[in-house]
Design an enzyme around this catalytic site. Structure first.
Site, PDB file in Angstrom:
ATOM      1  N   LYS A  99       2.391  -5.250   6.495  1.00  0.00           N
ATOM      2  CA  LYS A  99       3.522  -4.319   6.460  1.00  0.00           C
ATOM      3  C   LYS A  99       4.771  -4.864   7.142  1.00  0.00           C
ATOM      4  CE  LYS A  99       1.574  -0.686   4.413  1.00  0.00           C
ATOM      5  NZ  LYS A  99       2.032  -0.260   3.070  1.00  0.00           N
ATOM      6  N   GLU A 121       8.037   6.761   6.370  1.00  0.00           N
ATOM      7  CA  GLU A 121       6.832   7.569   6.243  1.00  0.00           C
ATOM      8  C   GLU A 121       5.661   6.645   6.551  1.00  0.00           C
ATOM      9  OE1 GLU A 121       8.059   5.913   3.725  1.00  0.00           O
ATOM     10  OE2 GLU A 121       6.225   4.905   3.099  1.00  0.00           O
ATOM     11  N   SER A 388      -5.528  -7.562   4.150  1.00  0.00           N
ATOM     12  CA  SER A 388      -4.163  -7.110   4.429  1.00  0.00           C
ATOM     13  C   SER A 388      -3.940  -6.590   5.835  1.00  0.00           C
ATOM     14  CB  SER A 388      -3.772  -6.027   3.418  1.00  0.00           C
ATOM     15  OG  SER A 388      -4.723  -4.986   3.434  1.00  0.00           O
TER      16      SER A 388
END
Lengths: 406, 276
Positions: A99, A121, A388
């Site tokens: 991210k 969010e 991830s």
């Protein structure tokens, strides 16, 4: 169902209207259209700006710690008894997931556009933490919207965000998960549009977000492609990644889209099983619709109402999916399959015990899919799986599920 | 384009009357009361009705309309039922225009072609789709072909370039969103609204209705100065929501709308003309 679309160059998408074939676009209230167009114009300039690109790459190297390695999970592969499983270690990035690639990129865009207030969010909290992190670093105000249900199951990440100086706003509307956090962030944006930059955490939302978030995460696939050639002298036979909104998956897949010899499989959250109806597999079980500013596959009822989804992993618990994935599915370039909570949990444990890696529950879906694929493939073939994120944030969820009080 | 909407605004102009446009969520709080409430709205002075199609993820709406939509959805309210209510309403009222207001996905799933012919046959005059900007208006080409007006939003953030494109495509009237925010918020600035409405009207005959944040007679009068009509949504929905039966809902409509009608009328007509 329409026939597969003929695509010559997958890197030519989206078009100027933000469309990936029939998907994508800009379906937003008028108040947000001018800022979206301003953002689109600014981003088109920046993505060609050598100074901006250098700034982004410098941060990826020195702040995030890129490149992330490709690790050959030999014991896991041996245990599985089939193809070799390789892991792209995005879990080793600063803040523990892919991210941060995107939040650095968008924070740099926000700074260039003179916006000082950031909203985001978050579902699992990984994007929230990654946003809070870059806001701390760049000295920006940060407000993160998070479903009340997700706050409960991701307490550690909530506290991490607060430690980083962010305000975490609980969202109690609707299903109180990721989609509702997105709704609330959009309501904030529509209200504070003059000074606020919305850092969307996945490849969904209105154009230019699906393109911009993909571009910032595409470093994963670019690195991986070069690493495969350098370490293994060839491209992988198959790529796999988990797909909620789909940012880590598109990040890995994008550089390989024009390599037809590389098969691509996305792992969606099948929750308690596809037949149970309690899942979050938009591509496998949804239909084309419009959600959060783009046309894509959505999970909705016959009245067009978005359905509440279920997954053990908060980060996959989303009833839509990035429009580029919808396009890859319909074009036949990628396939998408469901992985249940149980399968993800088993994969989590197997990876922990064979390789000493605690994977995020989201990523455990990809590992489970890699294991399934490997069993059907010869030992000399290669599967590249995007790991991830790391699993520290999920330790409480896993313990609770197994009846262990910490 | 809907003749009913055009005719209604022409009448309003001829009578120098400010249009009053109430918004209610179809099926809330009591599905059986919707048609009766619509008639009551007209009896109390509504010139056009905006009927909300409930949607699970209304990103431009504040808590009042969010909750109202959730209640309607829980009672199984969908497009089929709503068109049935419009048909029933038309049995007794052939004049009052009806605009369905909502978000795109319920129509997308219903099917645009099917919706276009069924809505027209039921007596719907137009649609206002909050998440369908002018760039994507080809999405509902079938609705326009069927004669349903596409009402567009204009916002405080709308640039002149966008405004020109919207004027080009708008049918029936333009809905001016009085502030950058969500429905029901308290951010009204009548002076800013007046300036924007004047800008929208430059070089265009299309009527302008102002909505968002209009909650009572005073705020209605304040924004109506240059506008052709005012839209009242959240405040009315909140009043109706308190009702536990049809009778109470009808009483709530009357008690809420009547003073607004009176206040608007006192600012309309020849008197107002003299003041100008």
């Amino acid at each position: 169902m329409q026939a597969a679309i003929q695509v010559d160059d997958f890197h030519a998408y989206p078009d100027a209207q933000g469309r990936f074939g029939n998907f994508g676009g800009v379906f937003m209230p008028e108040t947000l259209m001018p800022p979206l167009q301003e953002l689109t114009a600014a981003y088109h300039q920046l993505r060609e700006d050598p100074g901006f690109i250098a700034e982004f790459e410098r941060d990826l190297k020195h702040y995030v710690g890129r490149p992330s390695p490709i690790y050959h999970a030999e014991r896991l592969s041996r245990e599985t008894g089939g193809a070799q499983i390789l892991l792209k270690r995005e879990d080793l990035n600063h803040t523990g997931a892919h991210k941060i690639n995107n939040t650095i990129g968008q924070a740099l865009v926000a700074r260039r556009m003179g916006k000082r207030r950031i909203i985001a969010e978050t579902g699992a909290g990984q994007h929230g933490v990654a946003t809070a992190t870059v806001c701390a670093r760049f000295g920006l105000q940060c407000v993160v919207y998070m479903g009340a249900v997700d706050i409960e199951r991701q307490k550690i990440n909530v506290y991490r965000m607060k430690l980083l100086g962010a305000e975490v706003v609980p969202v109690v509307s609707g299903s109180q998960t990721l989609k509702d956090a997105l709704n609330e962030a959009m309501r904030d944006w529509v209200t504070n549009v003059a000074d606020t930059f919305y850092i969307i955490g996945t490849v969904a939302g209105p154009h230019p977000y699906p393109m911009m978030v993909r571009d910032f995460n595409a470093v994963v696939g670019r690195e991986a492609r070069a690493q495969m050639l350098a370490q293994f002298g060839r491209l992988p036979h198959v790529l796999t990644a988990c797909v909620g909104g789909g940012s880590n998956a598109i990040g890995l897949f994008h550089a390989f889209l024009n390599d037809p010899e590389v098969a691509i499989v996305g792992a969606e959250a099948a929750g308690e099983g596809m037949a149970s109806g309690r899942h979050a597999a938009s591509l496998s079980a949804g239909r084309p619709g419009v959600l959060h500013g783009n046309r894509t596959y959505v999970l909705c009822d016959d009245h067009g109402q978005i359905i509440e989804t279920h997954s053990i992993s908060a980060g996959l618990d989303y009833p839509g999916v990035g429009p580029e994935h919808a396009f890859l599915k319909d074009s036949g370039r990628a396939s998408y399959v469901g992985v249940t909570d149980e399968e993800a949990m088993s994969a989590f444990h197997l990876l922990a015990r064979t390789e000493g890696i605690l994977a995020a529950l989201e990523s455990s879906h990809a590992v489970a899919q890699a294991i399934k694929l490997a069993r059907e493939m010869p030992k000399d073939q290669l599967i590249l799986c995007n790991l991830s994120g790391r699993g520290d944030k999920d330790v409480h969820t896993i313990a609770a599920r197994e009846g262990i009080a910490l | 384009m809907s003749a009913r909407i055009e005719k209604r605004f022409a009448e309003l102009r001829a009578r120098q009357r400010k249009g009053l446009i109430p918004f209610i969520t179809a099926g809330d709080p009591l599905p059986d009361a919707t048609v009766a409430i619509m008639h009551a709205l007209v009896d109390e002075g509504a010139d056009l009705i905006e009927l909300g199609v409930p949607y699970s993820d209304p990103v431009a709406d504040g808590p009042t309309i969010q909750h109202s939509s959730e209640r309607a959805i829980a009672r199984g309210v969908g497009i089929e039922k709503i068109l049935g209510w419009v048909r029933e309403f038309r049995e007794r009222d052939a004049q009052t225009p009806i605009v369905l207001m909502g978000y795109l996905n319920p129509l997308e799933i219903y099917g645009y072609r099917r919706f276009a012919s069924e809505a027209r046959d039921a007596g719907v005059d137009g649609v206002l789709l909050v998440d369908l900007p002018v760039e994507e208006s080809a999405t509902i080409a079938e609705l326009r072909e069927a004669g349903l007006s596409q009402v567009f939003l204009v916002a405080p953030t709308t640039t002149e370039q966008r405004l020109a494109a919207i004027r080009e495509q708008a049918q029936g009237f333009i809905y001016y969103v009085s502030f950058a925010g969500i429905t029901g918020a308290d951010q009204l600035d009548p002076v800013a609204v007046r300036q924007r409405v004047e800008l929208i009207k430059q070089g265009s005959d299309i009527p302008v209705a102002v909505g968002f944040g209009v909650r009572d007679a005073a705020s209605a009068v304040a924004v109506a100065e240059r506008a052709d009509a005012v839209v009242i949504g959240s405040a009315l929905v909140a009043q109706i929501a308190k009702s536990t039966d049809s009778e109470a809902a009808l009483a709530a409509v009357g008690g809420f709308l009547a003073p607004i009608r009176t206040a608007l009328d006192s600012k309309s007509g020849p008197e107002r003309r003299a003041a100008l």
